[in-house]
Design an enzyme around this catalytic site. Structure first.
Site, PDB file in Angstrom:
ATOM      1  N   MET A   1      30.206  17.596  55.851  1.00 43.68           N
ATOM      2  CA  MET A   1      29.362  17.793  54.672  1.00 43.68           C
ATOM      3  C   MET A   1      28.339  18.899  54.922  1.00 43.68           C
ATOM      4  SD  MET A   1      28.787  17.010  51.615  1.00 43.68           S
ATOM      5  CE  MET A   1      29.431  15.452  51.047  1.00 43.68           C
TER       6      MET A   1
ATOM      7  N   LYS B   1       3.570 -14.367  67.498  1.00 44.27           N
ATOM      8  CA  LYS B   1       4.158 -15.329  68.434  1.00 44.27           C
ATOM      9  C   LYS B   1       3.415 -16.664  68.426  1.00 44.27           C
ATOM     10  CE  LYS B   1       6.090 -15.729  73.021  1.00 44.27           C
ATOM     11  NZ  LYS B   1       6.450 -15.046  74.270  1.00 44.27           N
TER      12      LYS B   1
ATOM     13  N   GLU C   1      19.043  -2.955  66.692  1.00 43.96           N
ATOM     14  CA  GLU C   1      18.444  -3.601  65.521  1.00 43.96           C
ATOM     15  C   GLU C   1      18.806  -2.909  64.210  1.00 43.96           C
ATOM     16  OE1 GLU C   1      16.874  -3.012  68.326  1.00 43.96           O
ATOM     17  OE2 GLU C   1      15.868  -4.857  68.997  1.00 43.96           O
TER      18      GLU C   1
ATOM     19  N   PHE D   1       1.073  -5.156  74.256  1.00 46.59           N
ATOM     20  CA  PHE D   1       2.435  -4.800  74.635  1.00 46.59           C
ATOM     21  C   PHE D   1       3.377  -5.036  73.453  1.00 46.59           C
ATOM     22  CE2 PHE D   1       6.570  -6.212  76.462  1.00 46.59           C
ATOM     23  CZ  PHE D   1       6.974  -4.959  76.906  1.00 46.59           C
ATOM     24  N   GLN D   2       4.160  -4.044  73.123  1.00 47.90           N
ATOM     25  CA  GLN D   2       5.131  -4.096  72.013  1.00 47.90           C
ATOM     26  C   GLN D   2       4.487  -4.415  70.681  1.00 47.90           C
ATOM     27  OE1 GLN D   2       8.564  -6.453  73.361  1.00 47.90           O
ATOM     28  NE2 GLN D   2       9.423  -4.514  74.113  1.00 47.90           N
TER      29      GLN D   2
HETATM   30  C1  LIG Z   1      26.468  12.627  50.562  1.00 50.48           C
HETATM   31  C2  LIG Z   1      26.103  11.927  49.291  1.00 50.48           C
HETATM   32  C3  LIG Z   1      26.586  12.395  48.080  1.00 50.48           C
HETATM   33  C4  LIG Z   1      26.319  11.739  46.881  1.00 50.48           C
HETATM   34  N1  LIG Z   1      26.911  12.183  45.740  1.00 50.48           N
HETATM   35  C5  LIG Z   1      26.820  11.417  44.612  1.00 50.48           C
HETATM   36  C6  LIG Z   1      27.574  11.747  43.441  1.00 50.48           C
HETATM   37  O1  LIG Z   1      28.315  12.710  43.392  1.00 50.48           O
HETATM   38  N2  LIG Z   1      27.481  10.923  42.381  1.00 50.48           N
HETATM   39  C7  LIG Z   1      26.693   9.801  42.390  1.00 50.48           C
HETATM   40  O2  LIG Z   1      26.682   9.066  41.418  1.00 50.48           O
HETATM   41  N3  LIG Z   1      25.939   9.501  43.460  1.00 50.48           N
HETATM   42  C8  LIG Z   1      26.011  10.268  44.578  1.00 50.48           C
HETATM   43  N4  LIG Z   1      25.276   9.904  45.688  1.00 50.48           N
HETATM   44  C9  LIG Z   1      24.426   8.707  45.626  1.00 50.48           C
HETATM   45  C10 LIG Z   1      23.048   9.005  45.054  1.00 50.48           C
HETATM   46  O3  LIG Z   1      22.247   9.549  46.070  1.00 50.48           O
HETATM   47  C11 LIG Z   1      22.391   7.706  44.511  1.00 50.48           C
HETATM   48  O4  LIG Z   1      22.302   6.752  45.527  1.00 50.48           O
HETATM   49  C12 LIG Z   1      23.170   7.064  43.396  1.00 50.48           C
HETATM   50  O5  LIG Z   1      23.650   8.014  42.484  1.00 50.48           O
HETATM   51  C13 LIG Z   1      22.286   6.079  42.636  1.00 50.48           C
HETATM   52  O6  LIG Z   1      23.071   5.227  41.907  1.00 50.48           O
HETATM   53  P1  LIG Z   1      22.536   4.447  40.646  1.00 50.48           P
HETATM   54  O7  LIG Z   1      21.965   5.371  39.647  1.00 50.48           O
HETATM   55  O8  LIG Z   1      23.649   3.567  40.217  1.00 50.48           O
HETATM   56  O9  LIG Z   1      21.294   3.625  41.154  1.00 50.48           O
HETATM   57  P2  LIG Z   1      21.022   2.431  42.226  1.00 50.48           P
HETATM   58  O10 LIG Z   1      20.365   3.033  43.365  1.00 50.48           O
HETATM   59  O11 LIG Z   1      22.246   1.638  42.414  1.00 50.48           O
HETATM   60  O12 LIG Z   1      19.956   1.685  41.376  1.00 50.48           O
HETATM   61  C14 LIG Z   1      20.268   0.657  40.529  1.00 50.48           C
HETATM   62  C15 LIG Z   1      19.440   0.715  39.259  1.00 50.48           C
HETATM   63  O13 LIG Z   1      19.737  -0.477  38.546  1.00 50.48           O
HETATM   64  C16 LIG Z   1      18.566  -1.236  38.345  1.00 50.48           C
HETATM   65  N5  LIG Z   1      18.899  -2.646  38.502  1.00 50.48           N
HETATM   66  C17 LIG Z   1      19.038  -3.347  39.640  1.00 50.48           C
HETATM   67  N6  LIG Z   1      19.346  -4.619  39.364  1.00 50.48           N
HETATM   68  C18 LIG Z   1      19.392  -4.717  38.023  1.00 50.48           C
HETATM   69  C19 LIG Z   1      19.647  -5.788  37.130  1.00 50.48           C
HETATM   70  N7  LIG Z   1      19.947  -7.023  37.556  1.00 50.48           N
HETATM   71  N8  LIG Z   1      19.595  -5.535  35.807  1.00 50.48           N
HETATM   72  C20 LIG Z   1      19.273  -4.301  35.351  1.00 50.48           C
HETATM   73  N9  LIG Z   1      19.034  -3.251  36.150  1.00 50.48           N
HETATM   74  C21 LIG Z   1      19.092  -3.461  37.471  1.00 50.48           C
HETATM   75  C22 LIG Z   1      17.567  -0.751  39.358  1.00 50.48           C
HETATM   76  O14 LIG Z   1      16.263  -0.957  38.874  1.00 50.48           O
HETATM   77  C23 LIG Z   1      17.939   0.724  39.500  1.00 50.48           C
HETATM   78  O15 LIG Z   1      17.305   1.501  38.527  1.00 50.48           O
HETATM   79  C24 LIG Z   1      25.497  10.587  46.893  1.00 50.48           C
HETATM   80  C25 LIG Z   1      24.962  10.138  48.082  1.00 50.48           C
HETATM   81  C26 LIG Z   1      25.271  10.769  49.280  1.00 50.48           C
HETATM   82  C27 LIG Z   1      24.717  10.220  50.550  1.00 50.48           C
HETATM   83  C1  LIG Z   2      21.012   9.656  60.064  1.00 49.36           C
HETATM   84  C2  LIG Z   2      21.426  10.898  59.372  1.00 49.36           C
HETATM   85  N1  LIG Z   2      21.203  12.104  59.948  1.00 49.36           N
HETATM   86  C3  LIG Z   2      21.588  13.233  59.318  1.00 49.36           C
HETATM   87  C4  LIG Z   2      22.203  13.193  58.102  1.00 49.36           C
HETATM   88  C5  LIG Z   2      22.630  14.478  57.399  1.00 49.36           C
HETATM   89  N2  LIG Z   2      24.087  14.503  57.254  1.00 49.36           N
HETATM   90  C6  LIG Z   2      24.709  14.198  56.108  1.00 49.36           C
HETATM   91  S1  LIG Z   2      26.370  14.249  56.215  1.00 49.36           S
HETATM   92  C7  LIG Z   2      26.305  14.744  57.819  1.00 49.36           C
HETATM   93  C8  LIG Z   2      27.561  15.003  58.601  1.00 49.36           C
HETATM   94  C9  LIG Z   2      28.462  13.837  58.732  1.00 49.36           C
HETATM   95  O1  LIG Z   2      29.529  14.168  59.565  1.00 49.36           O
HETATM   96  P1  LIG Z   2      30.773  13.209  59.750  1.00 49.36           P
HETATM   97  O2  LIG Z   2      30.315  11.822  59.967  1.00 49.36           O
HETATM   98  O3  LIG Z   2      31.700  13.775  60.744  1.00 49.36           O
HETATM   99  O4  LIG Z   2      31.422  13.217  58.298  1.00 49.36           O
HETATM  100  P2  LIG Z   2      32.206  14.388  57.529  1.00 49.36           P
HETATM  101  O5  LIG Z   2      31.246  15.013  56.589  1.00 49.36           O
HETATM  102  O6  LIG Z   2      32.723  15.341  58.551  1.00 49.36           O
HETATM  103  O7  LIG Z   2      33.288  13.654  56.804  1.00 49.36           O
HETATM  104  C10 LIG Z   2      24.979  14.862  58.246  1.00 49.36           C
HETATM  105  C11 LIG Z   2      24.568  15.298  59.583  1.00 49.36           C
HETATM  106  C12 LIG Z   2      22.377  11.913  57.525  1.00 49.36           C
HETATM  107  N3  LIG Z   2      22.925  11.760  56.330  1.00 49.36           N
HETATM  108  N4  LIG Z   2      22.007  10.798  58.187  1.00 49.36           N
END
Ligand SMILES: Cc1cc2nc3c(=O)[nH]c(=O)nc-3n(C[C@H](O)[C@H](O)[C@H](O)COP(=O)(O)OP(=O)(O)OC[C@H]3O[C@@H](n4cnc5c(N)ncnc54)[C@H](O)[C@@H]3O)c2cc1C
Ligand SMILES: Cc1ncc(C[n+]2csc(CCOP(=O)(O)OP(=O)(O)O)c2C)c(N)n1
Ligand SMILES: [Mg+2]
Lengths: 163, 585
Positions: free
Chosen positions: B498, B182, B70, B132-133
């Site tokens: 990472m 249901k 799911e 159940f469930q």
């Molecule tokens: C491993 C990892 C590393 C990351 N590193 C980075 C990084 O280096 N740099 C980075 O930028 N992010 C990074 N992120 C992502 C970060 O965590 C955020 O998800 C991201 O930065 C949020 O983006 P955003 O500010 O565009 O907001 P979003 O989450 O895209 O939010 C959108 C915003 O726009 C508004 N909005 C929505 N629709 C409308 C509309 N129609 N009109 C006006 N406003 C609207 C919403 O209210 C909200 O405030 C990383 C994520 C991960 C998992």
């Molecule tokens: C469901 C979930 N569990 C744990 C994490 C924490 N986490 C972030 S990156 C990462 C490792 C990812 O490894 P891989 O997919 O091999 O990517 P790589 O960084 O090696 O490119 C983990 C465990 C997460 N983001 N999501």
């Protein structure tokens, strides 16, 4: 700072838990919360007392407004308003204390609403601090039980929260 | 007083009503989906949704895609929505069906993706009896949905579904769940699908405040070191063209968040790259040192601005356009808040700027560009192109080249996600599909399925890591069933890269549990699901292998790239540090 926030929301199952959930999930303080239906049975009116910095209070009102079922939000503490809270307090009342407690209740404009040989139950409304003061004053005798509703609030004069 | 047309209308209505038999809740649900124009629904059956499945079986307008878990149903619906601007729909059963879906729902919630999730529930008379469930679906999902409903009365079902679609797709979008017991799916009532719905408690602000927009124009015209910082809101609002017009009109630098990539063409000179934790040196420096910042549909996330205290700059004025007031002044105080829909507000902004005919001072703007260009010279994304071991960056760069920059790219979470964001240059919106807010490993493959469903015939690649891909690997089976010719680019570094990178930088090289031991043979694994598997070990083979994979038009190809285990993502702003305190290569 302490804020008293009033809101109108759809009188639907689950609406209250959305508000409560919002406060716990975002880590906001909540001092008291009261809620009941209004003269329009489709709407509930809630009064919330919370504390936080201006930034936090701003987020709280924005987040409350964002809840789909919330129709209107107003921070009553931004203007003149009236607050009331109801307390029921049961105290041990024997011998000489009975007179003294009755007199004290009168001074605070409380009403004795239930009596036994050994106890009084007093009903008191007022601001939270008035109720605190009464509890303080009762401390000499034994307080058996207190129950408080939390504050309800309403704007003064023409300030009205309505749909 | 006699009005024949009026009477005719009424008669028409009456005959229709008397003719229309009562429908069951299940029939009504399916009819609602049809009325909403839903073409695909991703789901998994179970006891509580059997009546719904029975009705899906009897029709062919709404096509059901059977996933293998799911979580994947919701991710697929999510990828479908992100890549198509339609509402994604998922269907799951009660109890474990719902709990499995929660990760997907939370993922969509954090990135503001419009979804409608329909879940089965135990019969109303059994609710609360530990049936159940049974789980408290509305309770479990409440913190990670835009809204949810438990339908206890079949007469409210159609209106509730209408509301769900309306709420999910308007304002700040998000997932909405409808829980249907249901017995409600069995009970009968007359069906009428409301054409439109109005809710007194829900009226998102679309047009920004005119006075605020005027103030913004003034600030923009006076800017000396301007910066336009845009996010997911531009994509969600379908405002990429509008944004491009504005940026070009002003000749200002533009940066995108991870969620905003494709909002402005990445190959354009005015694009300074992604910003944030793994953003470019030039983007982060410009963000830190600008004097007027225009934030458009972006939420000043902690991964974007780093430490807000360090980010604070008294000389910088901030204009913030966002449809959600709670996004504004949440982490960073702004000077000109504009609550409204990005495309409407940008329209107005462009109109006013054109009316004013003035331009910001061009020579100071030239000086600012000279400064930015000197930051650019730092070449912060450089890597060793002569390495004998495959560099992951090179795989993404080559993928970009082989697909002419025209593919849909989904990703999982980790280093590979950052390299995908840095090295695939997105010139169009809705092409970059990833989990930014929740950072959900396992998102890449199922979301790619949804993307392919929404865009048949398009090139869809999933850039993943050997750890992430195993979190929803079972979906290779779904891909087989529906002939989804995805190209899976596994950047296999045998590490949770990472995590390993953080351990290397901040935990004294102690690689606690971040090593992926006992990996499967991905080639054989792909083959056992009936797909094509490839292992690529030499840098010289990258391009030919990718060419070959994309030539296999109808086939899913799992490409296992054996990459450098020690490669790190640069630049990096360490947690708690300021934007300009980057670790560079
Ligand atoms: C491993 C990892 C590393 C990351 N590193 C980075 C990084 O280096 N740099 C980075 O930028 N992010 C990074 N992120 C992502 C970060 O965590 C955020 O998800 C991201 O930065 C949020 O983006 P955003 O500010 O565009 O907001 P979003 O989450 O895209 O939010 C959108 C915003 O726009 C508004 N909005 C929505 N629709 C409308 C509309 N129609 N009109 C006006 N406003 C609207 C919403 O209210 C909200 O405030 C990383 C994520 C991960 C998992
Ligand atoms: C469901 C979930 N569990 C744990 C994490 C924490 N986490 C972030 S990156 C990462 C490792 C990812 O490894 P891989 O997919 O091999 O990517 P790589 O960084 O090696 O490119 C983990 C465990 C997460 N983001 N999501
Ligand atoms: Mg890895």
């Amino acid at each position: 700072m302490r804020h008293i926030i009033s809101l109108l929301m759809e009188n639907e199952a689950g609406a209250l838990s959305r508000v409560a959930g919002l406060f716990s999930s975002r880590g906001y303080n909540i001092e008291s919360l009261t809620v009941a239906a209004t003269e329009d049975s489709t709407l509930s009116r809630m009064t919330l007392v919370t504390t936080g910095s201006d930034d936090v209070i701003e987020q709280i009102t924005k987040q409350l407004n964002k809840l789909i079922e919330v129709v209107k939000v107003v921070d009553l503490s931004e203007g003149n308003h009236i607050e009331r809270e109801l307390m029921l307090i049961k105290v041990r009342a024997v011998d000489n204390d009975r007179e003294e407690i009755k007199r004290m209740a009168d001074i605070f404009r409380g009403r004795i609403i239930d009596v036994t040989d050994k106890s009084y139950t007093i009903e008191l409304t007022g601001t939270g601090s008035k109720l605190d003061a009464f509890v303080e004053a009762m401390n000499r005798t034994t307080i058996l039980e207190t129950v408080r509703t939390g504050a309800s609030g309403i704007g003064r004069g023409e300030r009205i929260l309505k749909v | 007083m006699f009005n024949p047309t009026y009477i005719a209308d009424i008669q028409h209505l009456e005959t229709q009503e008397s003719m229309s038999a009562e429908l069951t809740g299940a029939e009504i649900t399916v009819r609602c989906l049809q009325e909403e124009g839903v073409e695909h629904i991703f789901g998994y059956p179970g006891g509580a949704v059997l009546f719904l499945y029975d009705e899906l079986f009897k029709q062919d307008k709404v096509r059901h895609i059977l996933v293998r878990h799911e979580q994947a149903a919701v991710h697929a619906a999510d990828g479908y929505a992100r890549s198509s601007n339609k509402i994604g729909v998922a269907l799951v059963t009660s109890g474990p069906g719902v709990t499995n879906a929660v990760t997907g729902i939370a993922t969509a919630y954090m990135d503001s993706i419009p979804l409608v999730i329909i879940s089965g529930q135990v019969p109303t008379h059994a609710i609360g009896l530990d049936a159940f469930q049974e789980v408290d679906t509305v309770g479990i999902t409440r913190p990670c949905v835009k809204h949810n409903f438990l339908v206890k009365d079949v007469t409210e079902l159609a209106a509730t579904i209408k509301k769900a679609f309306y709420i999910a797709s308007t304002g700040r979008p998000g997932p909405v769940l409808v829980d249907i017991p249901k017995d409600v799916s069995q009970q009968k009532t007359k069906f009428a699908y409301p054409e439109r719905i109005t809710m007194r408690s829900y009226n998102p602000n679309i047009r920004g405040h005119a006075g605020q927009i005027k103030k913004a124009v003034q600030l923009i015209l006076e800017a000396r070191r301007p910066m336009i910082y845009t996010g997911g809101g531009v994509i969600l609002s379908n405002a990429a063209a509008r944004l491009t017009e504005l940026v070009r009109l002003l000749r200002f630098p533009c940066t995108n968040t991870l969620m905003g990539l494709g909002g402005y063409p990445a190959t354009d000179r005015q694009f300074v790259g992604m910003l944030g934790m793994h953003g470019t040196y030039e983007a982060n420096m410009a963000m830190q040192h600008c004097d007027v910042l225009v934030a458009v549909g972006a939420r000043f996330d902690d991964r974007v601005i780093g430490n807000p205290k360090h980010f604070y700059n008294p000389d910088r004025k901030i204009i913030h356009i966002d449809i959600d007031p709670s996004s504004i002044s949440k982490r960073v105080k702004v000077d000109v808040p504009i609550v409204g829909n990005v495309s409407d507000v940008l329209d107005e902004l462009i109109k006013l700027l054109e009316l004013r005919k003035e331009k910001p001072d061009q020579s100071t703007l030239d000086a600012w560009w000279a400064q930015i260009d000197s930051w650019r010279e730092r070449d912060c994304l450089r890597y060793d192109r002569t390495s004998a071991i495959i560099k992951p960056q090179m795989v993404v760069e080559t993928l970009y080249k082989v697909t002419n920059g025209d593919a849909f790219i989904t990703s999982d979470v980790g280093q590979h996600q950052m390299w995908a964001a840095q090295f695939y240059k997105f010139d169009q919106p809705r092409r970059w599909i990833n989990s930014g807010g929740l950072g959900t490993m396992g998102f890449g493959l199922p979301s790619a399925m949804g993307v392919q469903m929404a865009n048949p015939g398009a090139h869809v690649a999933c850039i993943t890591g050997e750890a992430s891909i195993q979190m929803c690997i079972q979906e290779l089976s779904t891909c087989k069933q529906y002939h989804l010719p995805l190209k899976i680019i596994n950047l296999n570094n045998r590490y949770m890269g990472m995590v390993r990178q953080w351990q290397e930088f901040f935990h004294g090289n102690r690689y606690a549990e971040s090593y992926m031991d006992a990996l499967p043979d991905f080639v054989k694994l792909a083959e056992s699901y009936g797909h094509v598997g490839m292992r690529i070990e030499q840098p010289g083979d990258i391009e030919a292998a990718l060419q070959e994979a994309f030539k296999l038009k109808g086939r899913l190809v799992f490409m296992d790239f054996v990459t450098d285990q020690t490669e790190n993502v640069f630049p990096m702003v360490p947690g708690g540090k300021g934007l300009s305190e980057m670790i560079l290569v």
